[in-house]
Scaffold this motif. Sequence first.
Motif, PDB file in Angstrom:
ATOM      1  N   THR A   1      37.349  40.017  46.311  1.00 47.85           N
ATOM      2  CA  THR A   1      38.106  39.782  45.080  1.00 47.85           C
ATOM      3  C   THR A   1      38.607  38.341  45.026  1.00 47.85           C
ATOM      4  OG1 THR A   1      40.231  40.471  46.032  1.00 47.85           O
ATOM      5  CG2 THR A   1      38.865  42.184  45.064  1.00 47.85           C
TER       6      THR A   1
ATOM      7  N   PHE B   1      42.397  41.382  36.501  1.00 44.69           N
ATOM      8  CA  PHE B   1      41.942  42.730  36.177  1.00 44.69           C
ATOM      9  C   PHE B   1      40.912  43.221  37.206  1.00 44.69           C
ATOM     10  CE2 PHE B   1      42.849  41.517  31.547  1.00 44.69           C
ATOM     11  CZ  PHE B   1      44.143  42.016  31.628  1.00 44.69           C
ATOM     12  N   ILE B   2      39.998  42.325  37.575  1.00 46.21           N
ATOM     13  CA  ILE B   2      38.966  42.691  38.550  1.00 46.21           C
ATOM     14  C   ILE B   2      39.598  42.970  39.910  1.00 46.21           C
ATOM     15  CG2 ILE B   2      36.872  41.897  39.721  1.00 46.21           C
ATOM     16  CD1 ILE B   2      36.319  40.158  37.251  1.00 46.21           C
TER      17      ILE B   2
ATOM     18  N   CYS C   1      46.600  44.899  45.143  1.00 48.11           N
ATOM     19  CA  CYS C   1      47.158  45.262  43.831  1.00 48.11           C
ATOM     20  C   CYS C   1      48.364  44.394  43.490  1.00 48.11           C
ATOM     21  CB  CYS C   1      47.551  46.736  43.822  1.00 48.11           C
ATOM     22  SG  CYS C   1      46.155  47.886  43.892  1.00 48.11           S
TER      23      CYS C   1
ATOM     24  N   ALA D   1      41.217  46.386  39.973  1.00 46.61           N
ATOM     25  CA  ALA D   1      40.232  47.467  40.075  1.00 46.61           C
ATOM     26  C   ALA D   1      39.751  47.632  41.514  1.00 46.61           C
ATOM     27  CB  ALA D   1      39.050  47.191  39.160  1.00 46.61           C
TER      28      ALA D   1
ATOM     29  N   GLN E   1      40.314  50.763  44.256  1.00 53.42           N
ATOM     30  CA  GLN E   1      39.186  51.362  44.976  1.00 53.42           C
ATOM     31  C   GLN E   1      39.442  51.379  46.480  1.00 53.42           C
ATOM     32  OE1 GLN E   1      35.458  49.371  44.367  1.00 53.42           O
ATOM     33  NE2 GLN E   1      34.346  50.661  45.822  1.00 53.42           N
TER      34      GLN E   1
END
Length: 307
Positions: free
Chosen positions: A51, A91-92, A194, A95, A99
């Motif tokens: 990320t 946002f990515i 997050c 996500a 996960q």
Amino acid sequence: MEQQRYEQLKMGERGAIISIVAYICLSALKLMIGYMSNSEALKADGMNNMTDIIASIAVLIGLKLSQKPADKDHPYGHWKAENVATLVASFIMMAVGIQVLFEAITSFFHLEKEAPDLVAAWTGIFCAVIMYFVYRYNKKLANKINSQSVMAAAKDNLSDAWVSIGAAVGIIGSQFNLPWLDPLAAVIVGLLICKTAWDIFREASHHLTDGFDEKLLEDFKETILHINGVKGIEELKARNYGNNTVVDVVILVNSNLNLEDAHDISTTVEKVLYKEHEVYAVHVHVEPNSVIRTEKNSLRKENSLTE
């Protein structure tokens, strides 16, 4: 000033590229060792770095787009492209963080799971050391070019170093007949992903909605009020275009001054803010002090009569 800012953006690209290369190498190493050693924490850390690759690419794209000059559709330039790209990256990251949390919590209940190989812990420590040096480089670069985005990337580098240390601690702890410590560390890594995504989203959205630091506004106000000839401040606002600060201020001056003297004071306000606070642009409007006070008194009288 504008040409200097473009040159600083070019220098900022270097920090983003270094982060991208470091994250690609380290995420590949962590994921490979994580799967070989059966370590959920190290795999989560590797996903975290993936990320970070996206976030660094977003910063790089934003820095490049921000260098485009003003055109018909963007008369103020493309400075906010960096904030938009960062918003998308958040946002990515969120996500991926969700996960990682899901997979870590699922594996947490596999009580028959054996403790991962200790090589995973050494991998985490090695990667933490590498990221610390990347952090030091980007922090120095950010201070040199006064870039908020590169400084944010540097802070992300530092948080990644701590995440790797945390993963290593969890892996080492699992060696003492406590295999649940490894997936627990993975849960913590997921939460950190997050949180980082949320912090990036909050900062980017704050800039995009023209939010501004109130303390910095007070610093601007104090600086302006100390300038010779300024009798007061009627209004002071500021906003960001990317990493560039634009200030709008209405100052009060002696009503007996001629137009040229009043203009000289406004020019001094611009120069002082450029020099002391490195703002990108300053728009100064001058009002005679007595007129403002008279208008305010008249307005108060009208309001009192209406009531």
